[in-house]
Structure formats: structure tokens, C-alpha cells
Design an enzyme around this catalytic site. Structure first.
Site, PDB file in Angstrom:
ATOM      1  N   ASN A  85     -40.779   6.300 -85.527  1.00 44.97           N
ATOM      2  CA  ASN A  85     -40.581   6.758 -86.899  1.00 44.97           C
ATOM      3  C   ASN A  85     -39.129   7.059 -87.225  1.00 44.97           C
ATOM      4  O   ASN A  85     -38.768   7.241 -88.387  1.00 44.97           O
ATOM      5  CB  ASN A  85     -41.469   7.974 -87.210  1.00 44.97           C
ATOM      6  CG  ASN A  85     -41.277   9.103 -86.226  1.00 44.97           C
ATOM      7  OD1 ASN A  85     -41.745   9.016 -85.098  1.00 44.97           O
ATOM      8  ND2 ASN A  85     -40.578  10.156 -86.633  1.00 44.97           N
TER       9      ASN A  85
ATOM     10  N   VAL B  65     -47.918  10.528 -77.443  1.00 48.31           N
ATOM     11  CA  VAL B  65     -47.991  10.059 -76.054  1.00 48.31           C
ATOM     12  C   VAL B  65     -48.455  11.148 -75.090  1.00 48.31           C
ATOM     13  O   VAL B  65     -48.822  10.841 -73.948  1.00 48.31           O
ATOM     14  CB  VAL B  65     -46.650   9.447 -75.573  1.00 48.31           C
ATOM     15  CG1 VAL B  65     -46.204   8.320 -76.498  1.00 48.31           C
ATOM     16  CG2 VAL B  65     -45.553  10.500 -75.438  1.00 48.31           C
TER      17      VAL B  65
ATOM     18  N   ASN C 174     -40.603   4.137 -75.910  1.00 46.99           N
ATOM     19  CA  ASN C 174     -39.345   4.711 -76.407  1.00 46.99           C
ATOM     20  C   ASN C 174     -39.426   6.215 -76.637  1.00 46.99           C
ATOM     21  O   ASN C 174     -38.407   6.907 -76.528  1.00 46.99           O
ATOM     22  CB  ASN C 174     -38.976   3.995 -77.721  1.00 46.99           C
ATOM     23  CG  ASN C 174     -37.898   4.727 -78.486  1.00 46.99           C
ATOM     24  OD1 ASN C 174     -36.711   4.635 -78.159  1.00 46.99           O
ATOM     25  ND2 ASN C 174     -38.300   5.499 -79.505  1.00 46.99           N
TER      26      ASN C 174
ATOM     27  N   SER D 166     -32.130   6.124 -69.509  1.00 42.99           N
ATOM     28  CA  SER D 166     -30.846   6.658 -69.972  1.00 42.99           C
ATOM     29  C   SER D 166     -29.867   6.495 -68.820  1.00 42.99           C
ATOM     30  O   SER D 166     -30.285   6.464 -67.649  1.00 42.99           O
ATOM     31  CB  SER D 166     -31.035   8.141 -70.305  1.00 42.99           C
ATOM     32  OG  SER D 166     -29.773   8.792 -70.353  1.00 42.99           O
TER      33      SER D 166
ATOM     34  N   TYR E 201     -34.208  16.641 -68.236  1.00 41.32           N
ATOM     35  CA  TYR E 201     -34.058  15.323 -68.867  1.00 41.32           C
ATOM     36  C   TYR E 201     -33.640  14.266 -67.850  1.00 41.32           C
ATOM     37  O   TYR E 201     -34.273  13.217 -67.727  1.00 41.32           O
ATOM     38  CB  TYR E 201     -33.039  15.404 -70.004  1.00 41.32           C
ATOM     39  CG  TYR E 201     -32.877  14.113 -70.771  1.00 41.32           C
ATOM     40  CD1 TYR E 201     -33.798  13.752 -71.759  1.00 41.32           C
ATOM     41  CD2 TYR E 201     -31.821  13.243 -70.512  1.00 41.32           C
ATOM     42  CE1 TYR E 201     -33.656  12.562 -72.470  1.00 41.32           C
ATOM     43  CE2 TYR E 201     -31.674  12.049 -71.214  1.00 41.32           C
ATOM     44  CZ  TYR E 201     -32.585  11.719 -72.196  1.00 41.32           C
ATOM     45  OH  TYR E 201     -32.458  10.541 -72.897  1.00 41.32           O
TER      46      TYR E 201
ATOM     47  N   VAL F 140     -26.088   7.224 -78.153  1.00 44.75           N
ATOM     48  CA  VAL F 140     -26.360   6.769 -79.526  1.00 44.75           C
ATOM     49  C   VAL F 140     -26.523   7.969 -80.468  1.00 44.75           C
ATOM     50  O   VAL F 140     -27.214   8.938 -80.131  1.00 44.75           O
ATOM     51  CB  VAL F 140     -27.656   5.925 -79.532  1.00 44.75           C
ATOM     52  CG1 VAL F 140     -27.987   5.455 -80.940  1.00 44.75           C
ATOM     53  CG2 VAL F 140     -27.521   4.735 -78.587  1.00 44.75           C
TER      54      VAL F 140
ATOM     55  N   ASP G 206     -30.961  12.126 -83.895  1.00 41.32           N
ATOM     56  CA  ASP G 206     -31.330  13.554 -83.965  1.00 41.32           C
ATOM     57  C   ASP G 206     -31.319  14.186 -82.572  1.00 41.32           C
ATOM     58  O   ASP G 206     -31.068  15.386 -82.436  1.00 41.32           O
ATOM     59  CB  ASP G 206     -32.741  13.715 -84.562  1.00 41.32           C
ATOM     60  CG  ASP G 206     -32.746  13.455 -86.061  1.00 41.32           C
ATOM     61  OD1 ASP G 206     -31.640  13.317 -86.645  1.00 41.32           O
ATOM     62  OD2 ASP G 206     -33.844  13.364 -86.647  1.00 41.32           O
TER      63      ASP G 206
HETATM   64  P1  NAP Z   1     -34.912  10.764 -81.568  1.00 39.16           P
HETATM   65  O1  NAP Z   1     -34.174  10.309 -82.770  1.00 39.16           O
HETATM   66  O2  NAP Z   1     -35.089  12.222 -81.302  1.00 39.16           O
HETATM   67  O3  NAP Z   1     -36.338  10.041 -81.566  1.00 39.16           O
HETATM   68  C1  NAP Z   1     -37.306  10.349 -80.612  1.00 39.16           C
HETATM   69  C2  NAP Z   1     -38.619   9.769 -81.073  1.00 39.16           C
HETATM   70  O4  NAP Z   1     -39.621  10.089 -80.089  1.00 39.16           O
HETATM   71  C3  NAP Z   1     -39.090  10.352 -82.410  1.00 39.16           C
HETATM   72  O5  NAP Z   1     -39.744   9.345 -83.151  1.00 39.16           O
HETATM   73  C4  NAP Z   1     -40.096  11.406 -81.952  1.00 39.16           C
HETATM   74  O6  NAP Z   1     -41.072  11.734 -82.928  1.00 39.16           O
HETATM   75  C5  NAP Z   1     -40.720  10.657 -80.784  1.00 39.16           C
HETATM   76  N1  NAP Z   1     -41.547  11.512 -79.945  1.00 39.16           N
HETATM   77  C6  NAP Z   1     -41.204  12.655 -79.304  1.00 39.16           C
HETATM   78  N2  NAP Z   1     -42.271  13.167 -78.684  1.00 39.16           N
HETATM   79  C7  NAP Z   1     -43.316  12.327 -78.936  1.00 39.16           C
HETATM   80  C8  NAP Z   1     -44.679  12.307 -78.568  1.00 39.16           C
HETATM   81  N3  NAP Z   1     -45.234  13.274 -77.848  1.00 39.16           N
HETATM   82  N4  NAP Z   1     -45.445  11.270 -79.002  1.00 39.16           N
HETATM   83  C9  NAP Z   1     -44.914  10.286 -79.757  1.00 39.16           C
HETATM   84  N5  NAP Z   1     -43.648  10.270 -80.158  1.00 39.16           N
HETATM   85  C10 NAP Z   1     -42.853  11.270 -79.743  1.00 39.16           C
HETATM   86  O7  NAP Z   1     -34.228  10.209 -80.226  1.00 39.16           O
HETATM   87  P2  NAP Z   1     -33.579   8.804 -79.846  1.00 39.16           P
HETATM   88  O8  NAP Z   1     -32.180   9.085 -79.486  1.00 39.16           O
HETATM   89  O9  NAP Z   1     -33.909   7.753 -80.841  1.00 39.16           O
HETATM   90  O10 NAP Z   1     -34.344   8.538 -78.465  1.00 39.16           O
HETATM   91  C11 NAP Z   1     -35.214   7.431 -78.251  1.00 39.16           C
HETATM   92  C12 NAP Z   1     -35.303   7.199 -76.745  1.00 39.16           C
HETATM   93  O11 NAP Z   1     -34.020   6.818 -76.243  1.00 39.16           O
HETATM   94  C13 NAP Z   1     -35.710   8.440 -75.942  1.00 39.16           C
HETATM   95  O12 NAP Z   1     -36.573   8.074 -74.886  1.00 39.16           O
HETATM   96  C14 NAP Z   1     -34.383   8.939 -75.392  1.00 39.16           C
HETATM   97  O13 NAP Z   1     -34.547   9.707 -74.211  1.00 39.16           O
HETATM   98  C15 NAP Z   1     -33.663   7.625 -75.140  1.00 39.16           C
HETATM   99  N6  NAP Z   1     -32.211   7.741 -75.060  1.00 39.16           N
HETATM  100  C16 NAP Z   1     -31.473   8.176 -76.112  1.00 39.16           C
HETATM  101  C17 NAP Z   1     -30.086   8.254 -75.994  1.00 39.16           C
HETATM  102  C18 NAP Z   1     -29.199   8.689 -77.120  1.00 39.16           C
HETATM  103  O14 NAP Z   1     -27.974   8.779 -76.907  1.00 39.16           O
HETATM  104  N7  NAP Z   1     -29.716   8.956 -78.311  1.00 39.16           N
HETATM  105  C19 NAP Z   1     -29.460   7.915 -74.781  1.00 39.16           C
HETATM  106  C20 NAP Z   1     -30.245   7.481 -73.722  1.00 39.16           C
HETATM  107  C21 NAP Z   1     -31.616   7.391 -73.867  1.00 39.16           C
HETATM  108  P3  NAP Z   1     -40.888  12.985 -83.957  1.00 39.16           P
HETATM  109  O15 NAP Z   1     -40.048  12.473 -85.103  1.00 39.16           O
HETATM  110  O16 NAP Z   1     -42.293  13.307 -84.334  1.00 39.16           O
HETATM  111  O17 NAP Z   1     -40.205  14.090 -83.193  1.00 39.16           O
END
Ligand code: NAP
Length: 241
Positions: free
Chosen positions: A13, A62, A88, A141, A164, A197, A200
């Protein structure tokens, strides 16, 4: 005409997940956008549909066994198979140095980042087995790399977020295990490091755009049949475990 590929992206989302869904849909894939909040999932899918893309909301928390089972049942009815699963959804719990991490932070983080991935993968595997080119991408990550985290010269060495980082190391291990079990099937299982990236999750401190962050997971989701399995990749190539 070839049948459209079918994908599920969890946590689609917003953030990198939404961008992965967007890029896959633009490639002609039918994408189910997993979201734990139905209204947020519908709104995200609506945005892509407004561009003429085949994007569908999928209610999916999830951490919730029943929600995962219901999503699997809906996909079975609607699509009858799955070609791409992008695990994801993830959370980051700011938990201070290892000496102060609470069991609750660890439990909550693992419930989503580790158990959630296994739960969703197991539930959707029967549908992925019906694909002639199944692809599973686990969003890891760079912080999950024990090699990078233990190298004092690495920029990752200073970032010691126990819950994490270790959850993503566990996810890497899980990636290798699923890839091994599925090695004689067309299904490829890989881990993606999107880089730092702006989303939020880090209050938009990240230095990369969501488009840049989605590039590696989308590449792994659409690997050709001679592509790798059981690997850990970023834009530059393989990441050391
Ligand atoms: P984000 O903007 O916080 O998005 C996280 C997403 O996961 C949101 O849609 C959130 O839904 C969803 N989520 C959390 N708990 C959930 C659950 N129990 N069931 C279903 N959905 C759930 O973070 P992002 O940066 O895009 O992260 C996406 C992935 O990339 C994650 O696995 C993160 O660890 C990984 N990652 C991110 C970075 C970075 O720099 N941003 C770096 C390395 C890895 P809600 O909107 O309902 O909270």
C-alpha cells in the site's frame, strides 16, 4: 497471446512495495497489492487502476494466520495460480543497543519480518507450484549481511539494530533453505537489498528513491529461466551473506 503473469506483493500500500507493484503492473503483470488495512490497500490499487493497470487489492496481514489463509483462498478462486511472490512487508522497531533490546521488540519484529514471510510463502507455495516460472523475492536489507555488519570498514558496521538486522539475517537464511528445497522446480527464491530508500520506515532519511529501491526486487521477480536462485542481490550484484 501469452497468459498474464500473476503477482502478489505484501505490504504494497506504500513505500517500496507500492513501487514494486507499480513496476510489475506496468510490465503487464496482474498484481495483487497485499495490505493489512483494507482501505489503504483499496486506495493504492485504485491509483494504479486509474493508469489502466491490472492492480487488485488483497487483504493480507502477514502476522495473522487467518488473514493469510483467506488471501490464499481468494487467489485460488480468482487466479488459480501465482507466478510472483514478493515478500516485502516489513517493520523496523527502534530498539536501542543490544543490551537494552526487549524480548517484545524482537518478537514483534520477527513476527512480521521472519515468521510472516514463512507463513505467506507456505500458504502460497501450492499456487506458485502451478506456475511454469515461479519467482519468490524476499525483501532483505544490507543490514542483514553479517559479513558487512561485522566489517569495521563497512558503512553498515555502525548500524547495530539487533531486532531488525538479525531478522533480515534470518530471512537470508530462510531464502537459502527455500531455494534448496525448490531447486528441482522452476521456482527461484532470492533475497533483495534495495539500498537505503526514502520511505516512512526511516522517516524519509534514505538517499534512494522508491524507483531505485524497487529495481532489484523487480529484476529478481522477473528473472529468466537461467537466472540464479538462493542468492542475495543489490543493484551492484551479489551481496556477501
Ligand atoms: P514502509 O514504507 O514502512 O512500508 C512497509 C509496508 O509493510 C507497509 O505497506 C506496511 O503496511 C507493511 N506492513 C507492515 N506490517 C505488515 C503486516 N503485518 N502485514 C502486512 N503488511 C505489513 O517501508 P519500506 O521502506 O517500503 O520497506 C519495505 C521493505 O523493504 C521492508 O521489508 C523493509 O525492511 C525493506 N527495506 C527497506 C529499506 C529502506 O531503506 N527503506 C532498506 C532495506 C530494506 P502499513 O501501511 O499498514 O503499515
Amino acid at each position: 497471446m501469452a497468459e498474464r503473469r500473476v503477482a502478489v506483493v505484501t505490504g504494497a500500500n506504500k513505500g517500496i512495495g507500492l513501487e514494486i507493484a507499480h513496476q510489475l503492473a506496468r510490465m503487464g503483470v496482474t498484481v495483487y497489492l497485499g495490505a493489512r488495512d483494507e482501505a489503504r490497500g483499496r486506495a493504492a490499487a485504485e491509483k494504479l487502476r486509474a493508469e489502466g493497470l491490472d492492480a487488485r487489492p488483497l487483504s493480507l496481514d502477514v502476522t495473522d494466520e487467518r488473514s493469510v489463509a483467506a488471501a490464499a483462498a481468494l487467489l485460488e478462486r480468482d487466479a488459480g495460480r501465482l507466478d510472483i511472490l514478493v515478500n516485502n512487508a516489513g517493520i523496523f522497531v527502534d530498539d536501542g543497543p543490544p543490551s537494552r533490546v526487549s524480548a517484545d521488540s524482537l518478537r514483534r519484529t520477527y513476527e512480521t519480518n521472519v515468521f510472516g514471510v514463512v507463513r505467506v510463502t507456505q500458504a502460497l507455495l501450492p499456487l506458485l507450484r502451478r506456475s511454469d516460472a515461479g519467482r519468490i523475492v524476499n525483501m532483505s536489507s544490507g543490514l542483514g549481511s553479517i559479513t558487512q555488519n561485522s566489517d569495521p570498514r563497512s558503512p553498515f558496521a555502525a548500524v547495530k539494530c539487533l531486532a531488525y538486522n538479525s531478522s533480515k539475517s534470518a530471512l537470508n537464511a530462510i531464502t537459502v533453505q527455500f531455494a534448496h528445497e525448490l531447486r528441482d522446480t522452476p521456482i527461484k527464491v532470492n533475497a533483495a537489498d534495495p539500498g537505503y530508500v526514502a520511505t516512512d520506515m526511516n522517516r524519509h532519511q534514505g538517499v534512494r528513491s522508491v524507483a531505485q529501491g524497487a529495481a532489484t526486487p523487480v529484476r529478481l521477480a522477473t528473472l529468466p529461466s537461467d537466472g540464479p536462485t538462493g542468492g542475495y542481490f543489490n543493484d551492484a550484484g551479489s551481496v556477501p551473506w
